[in-house]
Design a protein around this motif. Structure first.
Motif, short mmCIF file in Angstrom:
data_model
loop_
_atom_site.label_atom_id
_atom_site.label_comp_id
_atom_site.label_asym_id
_atom_site.label_seq_id
_atom_site.Cartn_x
_atom_site.Cartn_y
_atom_site.Cartn_z
N VAL A 1 0.84 -1.20 0.00
CA VAL A 1 0.00 0.00 0.00
C VAL A 1 0.87 1.25 0.00
O VAL A 1 0.52 2.28 -0.61
CB VAL A 1 -1.00 0.00 1.17
CG1 VAL A 1 -0.33 0.27 2.51
CG2 VAL A 1 -2.13 1.01 0.93
N THR A 2 2.02 1.19 0.64
CA THR A 2 2.92 2.35 0.69
C THR A 2 3.43 2.72 -0.69
O THR A 2 3.56 3.91 -1.02
CB THR A 2 4.09 2.06 1.64
OG1 THR A 2 3.57 1.91 2.97
CG2 THR A 2 5.12 3.16 1.63
N ALA B 1 6.41 -0.03 11.97
CA ALA B 1 7.34 0.32 10.88
C ALA B 1 6.58 0.69 9.62
O ALA B 1 6.88 1.68 8.94
CB ALA B 1 8.30 -0.83 10.61
N GLY B 2 5.56 -0.10 9.30
CA GLY B 2 4.81 0.12 8.07
C GLY B 2 4.00 1.39 8.07
O GLY B 2 3.94 2.09 7.05
N VAL B 3 3.36 1.73 9.19
CA VAL B 3 2.56 2.96 9.19
C VAL B 3 3.46 4.19 9.12
O VAL B 3 3.09 5.21 8.52
CB VAL B 3 1.58 3.03 10.39
CG1 VAL B 3 0.54 1.92 10.29
CG2 VAL B 3 2.28 3.02 11.72
N LEU C 1 3.23 6.99 6.17
CA LEU C 1 3.19 8.44 6.37
C LEU C 1 4.28 9.13 5.56
O LEU C 1 4.06 10.20 4.98
CB LEU C 1 3.36 8.78 7.85
CG LEU C 1 2.19 8.51 8.79
CD1 LEU C 1 2.55 8.98 10.20
CD2 LEU C 1 0.91 9.21 8.32
N GLU C 2 5.46 8.53 5.54
CA GLU C 2 6.58 9.12 4.78
C GLU C 2 6.23 9.26 3.30
O GLU C 2 6.64 10.22 2.65
CB GLU C 2 7.82 8.25 4.96
CG GLU C 2 9.09 8.82 4.36
CD GLU C 2 10.30 7.97 4.67
OE1 GLU C 2 11.18 7.89 3.79
OE2 GLU C 2 10.38 7.41 5.77
N GLN C 3 5.47 8.29 2.78
CA GLN C 3 5.05 8.32 1.38
C GLN C 3 3.70 9.02 1.20
O GLN C 3 3.08 8.92 0.15
CB GLN C 3 5.00 6.90 0.81
CG GLN C 3 6.33 6.18 0.82
CD GLN C 3 7.39 6.88 0.00
OE1 GLN C 3 7.10 7.46 -1.03
NE2 GLN C 3 8.64 6.84 0.46
N ILE D 1 -5.69 5.02 12.52
CA ILE D 1 -5.53 4.03 13.58
C ILE D 1 -6.74 4.15 14.49
O ILE D 1 -7.05 5.24 14.99
CB ILE D 1 -4.24 4.26 14.39
CG1 ILE D 1 -3.00 4.17 13.48
CG2 ILE D 1 -4.15 3.27 15.55
CD1 ILE D 1 -2.63 2.79 13.02
N ASP D 2 -7.43 3.04 14.68
CA ASP D 2 -8.63 3.01 15.53
C ASP D 2 -9.63 4.10 15.13
O ASP D 2 -10.24 4.76 15.96
CB ASP D 2 -8.24 3.15 17.01
CG ASP D 2 -7.49 1.93 17.52
OD1 ASP D 2 -7.63 0.85 16.91
OD2 ASP D 2 -6.78 2.05 18.53
N GLY D 3 -9.76 4.30 13.82
CA GLY D 3 -10.77 5.22 13.30
C GLY D 3 -10.40 6.68 13.32
O GLY D 3 -11.23 7.53 12.95
#
Length: 240
Positions: free
Chosen positions: A171-172, A192-194, A198-200, A206-208
């Motif tokens: 998705v990133t 790490a993934g989130v 954000l960087e991309q 997160i939690d709506g």
């Protein structure tokens, strides 16, 4: 040590261990929650911890396989969060879609993150500029619950890939238009993934709620919904 050097060394460490890791993929025990853990998970978490302790003075390592709840966890100094093998069900079944997740923080601030799929020969780390793809596919977490069926409503194309690291990586870079985990996953699966999303410039919830880049504490589940922002990339737009 510059963060990209550290993350590159982590990639090289895992790749150097690959013959041993693959030899251990069928040495499985079952956790109380019914999920598998292999000797390879334990070996890689141990080796990654030793590596980090050698390069980051006083680092507190939070690993999926060794985590123990703490009454008052501190974010002072260096903190590293590791999932040595995310997608263990894939790994021990002989599938290649599994990955290593590593994120580094200092005094509560993000320093750098890595998603690494060693058997596929792919990785993404802080500072990378991946080729940006277009997709209409939505990735879903692999635990099938009533919430999963709710999330499928109105979706034209969906995939259940069995590995949060692989979903987050895709998705990133836009190979998935969206990734949804309606049941929730732990910080070692997601953090790490989130941060890379954000960087991309992906939209991350997160939690709506819109995610602001804060540290995600270990030991609890977080629901995640990430959408790739094609409109932020010149000349690109969503398919269909």
């Amino acid at each position: 040590m510059p963060i990209r050097n550290l993350l590159t060394d982590a990639v090289n460490l895992t790749e150097g261990l690959m013959p041993t890791l693959l030899s251990l993929r069928h040495k499985i025990v079952w956790k109380p929650d019914g999920s598998p853990v292999t000797d390879a998970d334990l070996l890689l978490e141990r080796e990654m911890t030793l590596f980090l302790e050698g390069v980051l003075p006083g680092v507190r390592v939070i690993g999926e396989e060794t985590f123990k709840a703490e009454s008052a966890p501190s974010l002072q100094g260096w903190v590293a969060v590791i999932d040595p093998i995310d997608g263990t069900e894939n790994f021990c079944s002989g599938l290649k879609e599994w990955g290593v997740s590593l994120t580094i923080w200092r005094d509560g601030e993000h320093v750098g993150s890595l998603l690494h799929m060693p058997e596929l020969g792919e990785h993404l780390m802080t500072g990378d500029q991946p080729p940006l793809l277009q997709s209409r596919i939505v990735g879903l977490s692999s635990t099938v619950t009533p919430e999963t069926f709710d999330a499928l409503k109105g979706i034209q194309e969906a995939r259940i890939l069995g590995c949060a690291v692989y979903n987050l990586y895709n998705v990133t870079r836009g190979a998935l238009a969206r990734f949804i985990n309606p049941r929730g996953a732990y910080s070692w699966d997601l953090l790490a993934g989130v941060m890379l999303a954000l960087e991309q410039r992906c939209d991350v919830q997160i939690d709506g709620k819109a995610y602001d880049g804060r540290f995600l504490e270990a030991g609890r589940r977080y629901r995640v919904d990430i959408q790739h922002r094609y409109d932020l990339h010149p000349g690109q737009g969503p398919i269909g």
